[in-house]
Design an enzyme around this catalytic site. Structure first.
Site, PDB file in Angstrom:
ATOM      1  N   GLU A 155      -0.732   5.090  13.879  1.00 23.61           N
ATOM      2  CA  GLU A 155      -0.440   6.309  13.127  1.00 23.61           C
ATOM      3  C   GLU A 155      -0.664   7.548  13.993  1.00 23.61           C
ATOM      4  O   GLU A 155       0.112   8.512  13.932  1.00 23.61           O
ATOM      5  CB  GLU A 155      -1.294   6.380  11.866  1.00 23.61           C
ATOM      6  CG  GLU A 155      -0.916   7.539  10.950  1.00 23.61           C
ATOM      7  CD  GLU A 155      -1.574   7.477   9.592  1.00 23.61           C
ATOM      8  OE1 GLU A 155      -1.163   8.254   8.703  1.00 23.61           O
ATOM      9  OE2 GLU A 155      -2.498   6.658   9.397  1.00 23.61           O
ATOM     10  N   LYS A 171      -9.704   7.801   2.685  1.00 20.68           N
ATOM     11  CA  LYS A 171     -10.119   6.405   2.526  1.00 20.68           C
ATOM     12  C   LYS A 171     -11.510   6.173   3.100  1.00 20.68           C
ATOM     13  O   LYS A 171     -12.146   5.167   2.782  1.00 20.68           O
ATOM     14  CB  LYS A 171      -9.110   5.468   3.191  1.00 20.68           C
ATOM     15  CG  LYS A 171      -7.768   5.360   2.487  1.00 20.68           C
ATOM     16  CD  LYS A 171      -6.886   4.308   3.148  1.00 20.68           C
ATOM     17  CE  LYS A 171      -5.523   4.195   2.463  1.00 20.68           C
ATOM     18  NZ  LYS A 171      -4.651   5.343   2.728  1.00 20.68           N
ATOM     19  N   CYS A 212       0.808  -1.220   0.000  1.00 26.36           N
ATOM     20  CA  CYS A 212       0.000   0.000   0.000  1.00 26.36           C
ATOM     21  C   CYS A 212       0.841   1.269   0.000  1.00 26.36           C
ATOM     22  O   CYS A 212       0.287   2.379  -0.021  1.00 26.36           O
ATOM     23  CB  CYS A 212      -0.943  -0.005   1.187  1.00 26.36           C
ATOM     24  SG  CYS A 212      -1.960  -1.498   1.233  1.00 26.36           S
ATOM     25  N   HIS A 248      -9.861   1.741   0.508  1.00 30.02           N
ATOM     26  CA  HIS A 248      -8.405   1.574   0.445  1.00 30.02           C
ATOM     27  C   HIS A 248      -8.035   1.036  -0.929  1.00 30.02           C
ATOM     28  O   HIS A 248      -8.292  -0.121  -1.248  1.00 30.02           O
ATOM     29  CB  HIS A 248      -7.942   0.616   1.531  1.00 30.02           C
ATOM     30  CG  HIS A 248      -6.460   0.595   1.715  1.00 30.02           C
ATOM     31  ND1 HIS A 248      -5.585   1.284   0.894  1.00 30.02           N
ATOM     32  CD2 HIS A 248      -5.682  -0.020   2.650  1.00 30.02           C
ATOM     33  CE1 HIS A 248      -4.350   1.071   1.301  1.00 30.02           C
ATOM     34  NE2 HIS A 248      -4.386   0.300   2.368  1.00 30.02           N
ATOM     35  N   PHE A 250       1.841  -3.515   3.978  1.00 30.86           N
ATOM     36  CA  PHE A 250       2.210  -4.832   4.500  1.00 30.86           C
ATOM     37  C   PHE A 250       3.696  -5.069   4.235  1.00 30.86           C
ATOM     38  O   PHE A 250       4.220  -4.721   3.176  1.00 30.86           O
ATOM     39  CB  PHE A 250       1.397  -5.918   3.795  1.00 30.86           C
ATOM     40  CG  PHE A 250      -0.016  -6.073   4.308  1.00 30.86           C
ATOM     41  CD1 PHE A 250      -0.513  -5.312   5.342  1.00 30.86           C
ATOM     42  CD2 PHE A 250      -0.861  -7.013   3.724  1.00 30.86           C
ATOM     43  CE1 PHE A 250      -1.810  -5.460   5.801  1.00 30.86           C
ATOM     44  CE2 PHE A 250      -2.163  -7.180   4.172  1.00 30.86           C
ATOM     45  CZ  PHE A 250      -2.645  -6.407   5.215  1.00 30.86           C
ATOM     46  N   HIS A 309      -2.617   7.674   6.436  1.00 28.56           N
ATOM     47  CA  HIS A 309      -2.856   6.363   5.833  1.00 28.56           C
ATOM     48  C   HIS A 309      -4.271   5.916   6.220  1.00 28.56           C
ATOM     49  O   HIS A 309      -5.011   5.423   5.387  1.00 28.56           O
ATOM     50  CB  HIS A 309      -1.802   5.368   6.291  1.00 28.56           C
ATOM     51  CG  HIS A 309      -1.844   4.072   5.558  1.00 28.56           C
ATOM     52  ND1 HIS A 309      -1.783   3.991   4.178  1.00 28.56           N
ATOM     53  CD2 HIS A 309      -1.965   2.790   5.994  1.00 28.56           C
ATOM     54  CE1 HIS A 309      -1.860   2.717   3.798  1.00 28.56           C
ATOM     55  NE2 HIS A 309      -1.979   1.970   4.879  1.00 28.56           N
TER      56      HIS A 309
END
Length: 411
Positions: free
Chosen positions: A311, A332, A160, A337, A396, A300
């Protein structure tokens, strides 16, 4: 300098419509239509609606291109048109124009289709276009071919964070004199039976099948996972004097890029946000700005329990007391996402925020989480002068990337 932007998202087919939908707080989530999801645990997503690939390429080319490639060609075309480069580079040598495009997964719909054909009809029925249209680098390859861009050309694959890395590396190519113009961004289309089942098996996605529009709820105490999206974002980055000489409008400027690794877990972020903290600190240092110069962070903000709290902790560590003066937004909540395309879409949003002085809302924020106690623009769009914005992307594998984008104040 940013001289062109292209967007295809679940809430708009170009930058103008996407921006309007963001300001209106429109959700792109709905029941899945790209395949029959009736046997899936998760049956909704943020799909791109009413996309016609033949509006952006020849029919023959469209038929041979996986959906993620179609998105990339569309957004590259929009960005190049806005930058005034769609018909050529003028006196700029083709070797001074490059393309870097990220994708976390590549042509998964085509992979699933061709695997099914292999099982049912045998090896001879597998398309000769399968491999070149499936591999993740082909978006950069096809865009470079379309525009005869012969400079730096490759793909970034960091889950991502893929397209944030693409933009950061393109920025460095311009800064270090490798290129005068770079087309950079990301593209993704993975709303497929296998991908949805895989993420659902990980318990990473929201299961609010009865209420898709309210499922993506970053930083809310009731968040239960992300909503899968698809789409593409593309920027044209240009050396400042080169852009000025062409006389094109400058939309903003990328000023810093920071990257790091959590080195912690395959899928979970470091709980203290240490990797995210490093990426943000490096982006600020690279951009020659200090924390108090920043007014907005496009987080994010995936709507997963672990990501949003980590975060938030990272932002507090980097910005200290100033963290409470920032507006933290997660688009998002509306786009879902978009995986490898997310960083580019959100960098485009940061550019628009700096341009227009309006911050889109984070929708579906209803119940505060004690671990997420910052300003998340949950009451609607916020008018604010934004000189510097950060765009965060974490993937990831522990990949972290942060981009610092500044409002263009030049003539």
């Amino acid at each position: 300098m940013i001289t062109g932007v292209g967007l295809v998202t679940p809430i708009g087919l170009d930058p103008t419509s996407t921006w309007a939908a963001l300001l209106a707080g429109k959700s792109g989530a709905a029941p899945i239509s790209l395949f029959d999801p009736s046997d899936q645990t998760v049956r909704f997503a943020c799909e791109v609606k009413d996309f016609d690939p033949e509006a952006h390429m020849e029919r023959k080319e469209a038929r041979r291109a996986d959906r993620f490639l179609q998105f990339a060609l569309a957004t590259a075309g929009q960005a190049m048109q806005e930058a005034g480069l769609a018909d050529g580079f003028g006196d700029t040598p083709k070797g001074r124009v490059g393309v870097i495009i990220g994708s976390g997964i590549g042509g998964l719909p085509l992979l699933e289709e061709q695997h099914e054909k292999l099982l049912r009809q045998g090896p001879s029925r597998v398309s000769p276009f399968f491999i070149p249209m499936f591999i993740a680098d082909m978006s950069a390859g096809m865009v470079s071919m379309k525009y005869s861009a012969q400079g730096p050309n490759y793909a970034t694959v960091s889950a991502c964070a893929s397209s944030a890395h693409a933009i950061g590396l393109a920025f460095r190519s311009v800064r270090h004199g490798e290129a005068d113009v770079m087309i950079a961004g990301g593209t993704e289309s993975t709303i497929t039976p296998l991908c949805v089942a895989g993420f659902a098996s990980m318990k990473a996605m929201s299961t609010r099948n009865d209420d898709p529009e309210h499922a993506s709820r970053p930083f809310d105490a009731g968040r239960d996972g992300f909503v899968m999206g698809e789409g593409s974002g593309m920027l044209v980055l240009e050396e400042m004097e080169h852009a000025k000489a062409r006389g094109v409008p400058i939309l903003g400027e990328v000023i810093g890029f920071g990257q790091s690794a959590d080195a912690y877990h395959m899928t979970a972020p470091a709980p203290d946000g240490s990797g995210a903290r490093s990426a943000m600190e490096r982006a600020l240092e690279d951009g020659g700005v200090v924390p108090t110069d920043v007014q907005y962070i496009n987080a994010h903000g995936t709507s997963t329990p672990a990501n949003d709290s980590a975060e938030t902790a990272a932002v507090k560590n980097v910005f200290g007391d100033h963290a409470y003066d920032l507006v933290i937004g997660s688009t998002k909540s509306m786009t879902g996402h978009t995986l490898g395309a997310a960083g580019a879409i959100e960098a485009a949003v940061c550019t628009a925020v700096c341009q227009h002085g309006i911050i889109p809302p984070t929708i579906n924020f209803e119940e505060p989480d004690p671990e997420c106690d910052l300003e998340y623009a949950h009451g609607g769009s916020i008018e604010r002068h934004v000189s510097v914005a950060l765009s965060n992307s974490f993937g990831f594998g522990g990949h972290n990337a942060s981009l610092a984008i500044r409002r263009w104040e030049g003539a």
